[in-house]
Design a protein around this motif. Structure first.
Motif, PDB file in Angstrom:
ATOM      1  N   ASN A  53       0.818  -1.221   0.000  1.00  0.00           N
ATOM      2  CA  ASN A  53       0.000   0.000   0.000  1.00  0.00           C
ATOM      3  C   ASN A  53       0.849   1.268   0.000  1.00  0.00           C
ATOM      4  O   ASN A  53       0.330   2.352   0.219  1.00  0.00           O
ATOM      5  N   GLY A  54       2.152   1.123  -0.190  1.00  0.00           N
ATOM      6  CA  GLY A  54       3.050   2.272  -0.214  1.00  0.00           C
ATOM      7  C   GLY A  54       3.842   2.403   1.075  1.00  0.00           C
ATOM      8  O   GLY A  54       3.576   1.696   2.058  1.00  0.00           O
ATOM      9  N   TYR A  55       4.809   3.276   1.055  1.00  0.00           N
ATOM     10  CA  TYR A  55       5.692   3.461   2.203  1.00  0.00           C
ATOM     11  C   TYR A  55       6.301   4.855   2.152  1.00  0.00           C
ATOM     12  O   TYR A  55       6.237   5.544   1.134  1.00  0.00           O
ATOM     13  N   THR A  56       6.861   5.249   3.282  1.00  0.00           N
ATOM     14  CA  THR A  56       7.657   6.477   3.337  1.00  0.00           C
ATOM     15  C   THR A  56       9.047   6.101   3.833  1.00  0.00           C
ATOM     16  O   THR A  56       9.196   5.204   4.669  1.00  0.00           O
ATOM     17  N   ILE A  57      10.035   6.785   3.293  1.00  0.00           N
ATOM     18  CA  ILE A  57      11.407   6.578   3.764  1.00  0.00           C
ATOM     19  C   ILE A  57      11.618   7.538   4.920  1.00  0.00           C
ATOM     20  O   ILE A  57      11.563   8.754   4.748  1.00  0.00           O
ATOM     21  N   SER A  58      11.813   6.989   6.116  1.00  0.00           N
ATOM     22  CA  SER A  58      11.948   7.829   7.300  1.00  0.00           C
ATOM     23  C   SER A  58      13.400   8.198   7.584  1.00  0.00           C
ATOM     24  O   SER A  58      13.658   9.156   8.293  1.00  0.00           O
ATOM     25  N   ASN A  59      14.337   7.448   7.023  1.00  0.00           N
ATOM     26  CA  ASN A  59      15.751   7.740   7.244  1.00  0.00           C
ATOM     27  C   ASN A  59      16.546   7.104   6.108  1.00  0.00           C
ATOM     28  O   ASN A  59      16.294   5.967   5.740  1.00  0.00           O
ATOM     29  N   GLU A  60      17.486   7.863   5.572  1.00  0.00           N
ATOM     30  CA  GLU A  60      18.343   7.333   4.503  1.00  0.00           C
ATOM     31  C   GLU A  60      19.769   7.820   4.731  1.00  0.00           C
ATOM     32  O   GLU A  60      19.991   8.983   5.036  1.00  0.00           O
ATOM     33  N   ASN A  61      20.714   6.914   4.605  1.00  0.00           N
ATOM     34  CA  ASN A  61      22.131   7.229   4.770  1.00  0.00           C
ATOM     35  C   ASN A  61      22.896   6.705   3.572  1.00  0.00           C
ATOM     36  O   ASN A  61      22.656   5.593   3.126  1.00  0.00           O
ATOM     37  N   ASN A  62      23.820   7.492   3.082  1.00  0.00           N
ATOM     38  CA  ASN A  62      24.678   7.056   1.989  1.00  0.00           C
ATOM     39  C   ASN A  62      26.112   7.367   2.383  1.00  0.00           C
ATOM     40  O   ASN A  62      26.517   8.520   2.407  1.00  0.00           O
ATOM     41  N   LYS A  63      26.867   6.323   2.692  1.00  0.00           N
ATOM     42  CA  LYS A  63      28.255   6.494   3.117  1.00  0.00           C
ATOM     43  C   LYS A  63      29.164   5.937   2.023  1.00  0.00           C
ATOM     44  O   LYS A  63      29.068   4.781   1.652  1.00  0.00           O
ATOM     45  N   THR A  64      30.021   6.792   1.494  1.00  0.00           N
ATOM     46  CA  THR A  64      30.955   6.369   0.461  1.00  0.00           C
ATOM     47  C   THR A  64      32.365   6.377   1.023  1.00  0.00           C
ATOM     48  O   THR A  64      32.779   7.335   1.658  1.00  0.00           O
ATOM     49  N   GLN A  65      33.071   5.278   0.794  1.00  0.00           N
ATOM     50  CA  GLN A  65      34.447   5.159   1.264  1.00  0.00           C
ATOM     51  C   GLN A  65      35.343   4.840   0.081  1.00  0.00           C
ATOM     52  O   GLN A  65      34.952   4.107  -0.825  1.00  0.00           O
TER      53      GLN A  65
END
Length: 86
Positions: A53-65
């Motif tokens: 039924n759908g969703y929301t992204i409550s937290n997103e992290n993008n770590k580049t090394q």
């Protein structure tokens, strides 16, 4: 020897999927934490599967090394997301 190679290949393929962790919040709702590796699309596909039924992204992290082969211009990315179903 052939059997060992097939088993190793099966383990590698099985390790490529997104394995969501369900978290219960204090307000009684649930969220899913997912480690996408470097493929956010895999997490989006899993979120669509978990939340029809759908969703929301409550937290997103993008770590580049930078990786060991940084002098070749390569880097490693680790994307994590938390989604809450609607």
């Amino acid at each position: 020897m052939k059997k060992i190679v097939l088993v190793a290949l099966a383990v590698l393929v099985a390790g490529c999927g997104v394995d969501p962790v369900k978290m219960n919040t204090s307000d009684g709702s649930s969220r899913y934490f997912m480690n996408c590796g470097d493929d956010k699309g895999a997490c989006v596909a899993k979120a669509n599967e978990l939340c029809p039924n759908g969703y929301t992204i409550s937290n997103e992290n993008n770590k580049t090394q930078m990786s060991f082969n940084a002098w070749r211009g390569s880097s490693e990315s680790e994307i994590t997301v938390e989604v809450q179903c609607k």
